[in-house]
Design a protein around this motif. Structure first.
Motif, short mmCIF file in Angstrom:
data_model
loop_
_atom_site.label_atom_id
_atom_site.label_comp_id
_atom_site.label_asym_id
_atom_site.label_seq_id
_atom_site.Cartn_x
_atom_site.Cartn_y
_atom_site.Cartn_z
N ARG A 133 0.83 -1.10 0.02
CA ARG A 133 -0.07 0.04 0.09
C ARG A 133 1.03 1.24 -0.08
N TYR A 134 0.49 2.32 -0.86
CA TYR A 134 1.50 3.48 -1.04
C TYR A 134 0.21 4.62 -0.51
N LEU A 153 8.08 0.33 5.04
CA LEU A 153 9.14 -0.10 4.40
C LEU A 153 10.46 0.93 4.22
N ILE A 154 10.10 2.26 4.47
CA ILE A 154 11.04 3.16 4.50
C ILE A 154 11.81 3.25 5.98
N SER A 155 10.86 3.14 7.16
CA SER A 155 11.41 3.31 8.51
C SER A 155 11.44 1.99 8.78
N VAL A 176 5.59 10.42 1.62
CA VAL A 176 5.08 9.00 0.87
C VAL A 176 5.42 7.87 2.30
N LEU A 177 4.42 6.97 2.36
CA LEU A 177 4.70 5.76 2.96
C LEU A 177 4.33 4.49 2.34
N ILE A 178 5.09 3.75 2.43
CA ILE A 178 4.88 2.53 1.67
C ILE A 178 4.74 1.28 2.65
N MET A 179 3.74 0.52 2.57
CA MET A 179 3.62 -0.46 3.52
C MET A 179 3.27 -1.83 3.04
#
Length: 110
Positions: free
Chosen positions: A63-64, A85-87, A104-107
């Motif tokens: 999910r973005y 995924l970034i943190s 942006v958050l990438i889950m």
């Protein structure tokens, strides 16, 4: 006479606005046109936060979340437990997550 009209032109839909609506009404008109065009999905996208999804090579749901705003925005993670995924942080369903300005958050869903 004020009017908002959606018209089929060849194989495309066009929305005409023949008035000067309030910002709230204009947002609703543009949102409805974007949903109808398939640009956003009605249940998940509320500008300035836009969501997208996909499947990675490992077959896991991704999910973005995009923040198209110069201000931080808080979202509620309404999906199963995921890894940001970034943190590298774990985010559980119902957790509140802050998106930085233009962030942006990438889950990855477990």
């Amino acid at each position: 006479m004020a009017r908002c009209h959606r018209k089929q032109v060849w194989q495309r839909q066009t929305t005409y606005i023949g008035a000067y609506p309030s910002q709230e009404l204009l947002n609703a008109i543009v949102r409805k046109a974007a949903i109808h065009a398939g640009i956003i999905s009605s249940e998940s996208d509320v500008f300035p936060i836009i969501q997208r999804s996909g499947i990675n090579k490992a077959g896991k749901a991704i999910r973005y979340f995009f923040n198209y705003s110069s201000e931080s925005k808080e979202i509620t993670h309404n999906y199963p437990t995921s890894k940001e995924l970034i943190s590298g942080k774990t985010v559980k369903e119902g957790d509140h997550v802050t998106l930085p300005p233009w962030g942006v958050l990438i889950m990855e869903v477990y």
